[in-house]
Design a protein around this motif. Structure first.
Motif, PDB file in Angstrom:
ATOM      1  N   ILE A 140       0.834  -1.200   0.000  1.00  0.00           N
ATOM      2  CA  ILE A 140       0.000   0.000   0.000  1.00  0.00           C
ATOM      3  C   ILE A 140       0.872   1.253   0.000  1.00  0.00           C
ATOM      4  O   ILE A 140       1.854   1.343   0.732  1.00  0.00           O
ATOM      5  N   THR A 141       0.512   2.206  -0.847  1.00  0.00           N
ATOM      6  CA  THR A 141       1.172   3.506  -0.843  1.00  0.00           C
ATOM      7  C   THR A 141       0.375   4.434   0.063  1.00  0.00           C
ATOM      8  O   THR A 141      -0.817   4.671  -0.178  1.00  0.00           O
ATOM      9  N   TYR A 142       1.018   4.958   1.090  1.00  0.00           N
ATOM     10  CA  TYR A 142       0.299   5.709   2.114  1.00  0.00           C
ATOM     11  C   TYR A 142       0.320   7.204   1.865  1.00  0.00           C
ATOM     12  O   TYR A 142       1.302   7.760   1.359  1.00  0.00           O
ATOM     13  N   GLY A 143      -0.773   7.850   2.266  1.00  0.00           N
ATOM     14  CA  GLY A 143      -0.840   9.296   2.243  1.00  0.00           C
ATOM     15  C   GLY A 143      -0.120   9.869   3.451  1.00  0.00           C
ATOM     16  O   GLY A 143       0.284   9.130   4.355  1.00  0.00           O
ATOM     17  N   PRO A 144       0.047  11.189   3.509  1.00  0.00           N
ATOM     18  CA  PRO A 144       0.799  11.813   4.607  1.00  0.00           C
ATOM     19  C   PRO A 144       0.082  11.698   5.942  1.00  0.00           C
ATOM     20  O   PRO A 144      -1.138  11.524   6.002  1.00  0.00           O
ATOM     21  N   ARG A 145       0.855  11.778   7.015  1.00  0.00           N
ATOM     22  CA  ARG A 145       0.276  11.794   8.351  1.00  0.00           C
ATOM     23  C   ARG A 145      -0.553  13.063   8.532  1.00  0.00           C
ATOM     24  O   ARG A 145      -0.229  14.107   7.968  1.00  0.00           O
ATOM     25  N   ILE A 146      -1.589  12.982   9.326  1.00  0.00           N
ATOM     26  CA  ILE A 146      -2.400  14.161   9.572  1.00  0.00           C
ATOM     27  C   ILE A 146      -1.673  15.083  10.559  1.00  0.00           C
ATOM     28  O   ILE A 146      -0.867  14.628  11.365  1.00  0.00           O
ATOM     29  N   LYS A 147      -1.978  16.355  10.463  1.00  0.00           N
ATOM     30  CA  LYS A 147      -1.398  17.329  11.387  1.00  0.00           C
ATOM     31  C   LYS A 147      -2.364  17.500  12.549  1.00  0.00           C
ATOM     32  O   LYS A 147      -3.344  18.231  12.455  1.00  0.00           O
ATOM     33  N   ALA A 192      -8.300  -8.043   4.979  1.00  0.00           N
ATOM     34  CA  ALA A 192      -6.851  -8.230   4.814  1.00  0.00           C
ATOM     35  C   ALA A 192      -6.450  -7.854   3.399  1.00  0.00           C
ATOM     36  O   ALA A 192      -5.964  -8.679   2.629  1.00  0.00           O
ATOM     37  N   GLU A 193      -6.688  -6.601   3.060  1.00  0.00           N
ATOM     38  CA  GLU A 193      -6.377  -6.132   1.707  1.00  0.00           C
ATOM     39  C   GLU A 193      -4.922  -5.679   1.622  1.00  0.00           C
ATOM     40  O   GLU A 193      -4.357  -5.174   2.582  1.00  0.00           O
ATOM     41  N   GLU A 194      -4.326  -5.842   0.443  1.00  0.00           N
ATOM     42  CA  GLU A 194      -2.901  -5.573   0.291  1.00  0.00           C
ATOM     43  C   GLU A 194      -2.599  -4.481  -0.721  1.00  0.00           C
ATOM     44  O   GLU A 194      -1.458  -4.342  -1.157  1.00  0.00           O
ATOM     45  N   SER A 195      -3.599  -3.695  -1.123  1.00  0.00           N
ATOM     46  CA  SER A 195      -3.351  -2.615  -2.071  1.00  0.00           C
ATOM     47  C   SER A 195      -4.321  -1.478  -1.822  1.00  0.00           C
ATOM     48  O   SER A 195      -5.375  -1.668  -1.194  1.00  0.00           O
ATOM     49  N   ASN A 196      -3.981  -0.295  -2.309  1.00  0.00           N
ATOM     50  CA  ASN A 196      -4.858   0.862  -2.157  1.00  0.00           C
ATOM     51  C   ASN A 196      -6.214   0.593  -2.802  1.00  0.00           C
ATOM     52  O   ASN A 196      -7.262   0.877  -2.220  1.00  0.00           O
ATOM     53  N   LEU A 231     -10.403   8.172   6.100  1.00  0.00           N
ATOM     54  CA  LEU A 231      -8.979   8.452   5.877  1.00  0.00           C
ATOM     55  C   LEU A 231      -8.156   7.181   5.717  1.00  0.00           C
ATOM     56  O   LEU A 231      -7.149   7.181   5.011  1.00  0.00           O
ATOM     57  N   TRP A 232      -8.582   6.101   6.370  1.00  0.00           N
ATOM     58  CA  TRP A 232      -7.851   4.848   6.206  1.00  0.00           C
ATOM     59  C   TRP A 232      -8.248   4.121   4.918  1.00  0.00           C
ATOM     60  O   TRP A 232      -7.396   3.786   4.094  1.00  0.00           O
ATOM     61  N   PHE A 233      -9.529   3.920   4.721  1.00  0.00           N
ATOM     62  CA  PHE A 233      -9.961   3.087   3.598  1.00  0.00           C
ATOM     63  C   PHE A 233      -9.920   3.798   2.250  1.00  0.00           C
ATOM     64  O   PHE A 233      -9.607   3.177   1.233  1.00  0.00           O
ATOM     65  N   TYR A 234     -10.225   5.098   2.226  1.00  0.00           N
ATOM     66  CA  TYR A 234     -10.259   5.809   0.948  1.00  0.00           C
ATOM     67  C   TYR A 234      -8.976   6.569   0.638  1.00  0.00           C
ATOM     68  O   TYR A 234      -8.666   6.793  -0.533  1.00  0.00           O
ATOM     69  N   GLU A 235      -8.222   6.960   1.666  1.00  0.00           N
ATOM     70  CA  GLU A 235      -7.004   7.739   1.426  1.00  0.00           C
ATOM     71  C   GLU A 235      -5.738   7.059   1.932  1.00  0.00           C
ATOM     72  O   GLU A 235      -4.637   7.517   1.652  1.00  0.00           O
ATOM     73  N   GLN A 236      -5.896   5.987   2.698  1.00  0.00           N
ATOM     74  CA  GLN A 236      -4.771   5.208   3.213  1.00  0.00           C
ATOM     75  C   GLN A 236      -3.739   6.089   3.922  1.00  0.00           C
ATOM     76  O   GLN A 236      -2.526   6.012   3.689  1.00  0.00           O
ATOM     77  N   ARG A 237      -4.237   6.926   4.822  1.00  0.00           N
ATOM     78  CA  ARG A 237      -3.346   7.809   5.579  1.00  0.00           C
ATOM     79  C   ARG A 237      -2.693   7.013   6.706  1.00  0.00           C
ATOM     80  O   ARG A 237      -3.353   6.260   7.419  1.00  0.00           O
ATOM     81  N   ILE A 238      -1.415   7.212   6.879  1.00  0.00           N
ATOM     82  CA  ILE A 238      -0.667   6.421   7.854  1.00  0.00           C
ATOM     83  C   ILE A 238      -0.639   7.106   9.221  1.00  0.00           C
ATOM     84  O   ILE A 238      -0.762   8.335   9.321  1.00  0.00           O
TER      85      ILE A 238
END
Length: 212
Positions: free
Chosen positions: A6-13, A122-126, A84-91
């Motif tokens: 998974i390619t993750y989006g930026p951490r939230i501020k 148990a998904e392995e991709s965005n 933010l997790w499922f649609y944007e994959q934010r870490i």
């Protein structure tokens, strides 16, 4: 829950939620100080200066307000977090909110399946995460990061206020059950506008601390 595919989006501020909670706790303690108590046990050690019924009423008021705020904002917080997790994959979402891994996963599972104990996909991709969310009809939240930060500030503060007030409530309920008050659980419930079953639990918790 980082995964290699998974390619993750930026951490939230996020703001300092620990500081928010501490400030909320201090505000509650200041309210109790105004009626003569600085810690729960003062209800027993300062009997002549403290009215247990006043402490119980104040604690109940704080708890009711906190519960109302949690009820009003927690669901919106959870929906934003899940988006933010499922649609944007934010870490780092759980850590940024000060949540345990179990608590974080529980929020995601409840938002997706309606059951906090349900296993997460148990998904392995965005793409697979997005499809899993769409399949379950997970709501898309506009400006989810802002909404998450705003709602969690309210929830974090409310939970801190509640956590601070509960020991005062427990001690006050026990004190009201003993001389010179000798109030019944029904009387205490009516005075505090709290269910009698909760009064019993509050009294039991305080009695255990006093080895009664």
């Amino acid at each position: 829950m980082p995964k290699a595919g998974i390619t993750y989006g930026p951490r939230i501020k996020a703001p300092d939620y620990k500081e928010i909670a501490k400030n909320a706790e201090n505000a509650v303690l200041a309210e109790f100080e105004q009626i003569g108590v600085t810690k729960p046990v003062d209800i027993f050690t300062k009997k002549r200066k403290v009215r247990a019924d006043d402490v119980a009423a104040k604690a109940a008021e704080i708890i009711r307000q906190a519960d109302a705020e949690i009820g009003m904002y927690a669901d919106a917080r959870d929906q934003a977090l899940a988006h933010l997790w499922f649609y944007e994959q934010r870490i780092g979402l759980g850590r940024s909110l000060g949540l345990t891994q179990t608590g974080y996963r529980g929020i995601l599972a409840k938002a997706l399946y309606g059951d906090k104990k349900h296993p997460l996909p148990a998904e392995e991709s965005n793409e697979a995460l997005i499809e899993a969310a769409k399949k379950e009809g997970l709501k898309v939240v506009d400006d989810a990061e802002t909404k998450l930060v705003q709602t969690h500030q309210v929830v974090a503060a409310a939970r801190a206020r509640r956590q601070t007030a509960v020991p005062f409530m427990q001690e006050a309920v026990l004190a009201l059950s003993l001389p010179p008050y000798n109030w019944t659980p029904d009387h205490i419930a009516e005075h505090t506008e709290i269910e009698r079953s909760v009064i019993y639990k509050q009294r039991t918790a305080a009695a255990k601390r006093h080895n009664l």
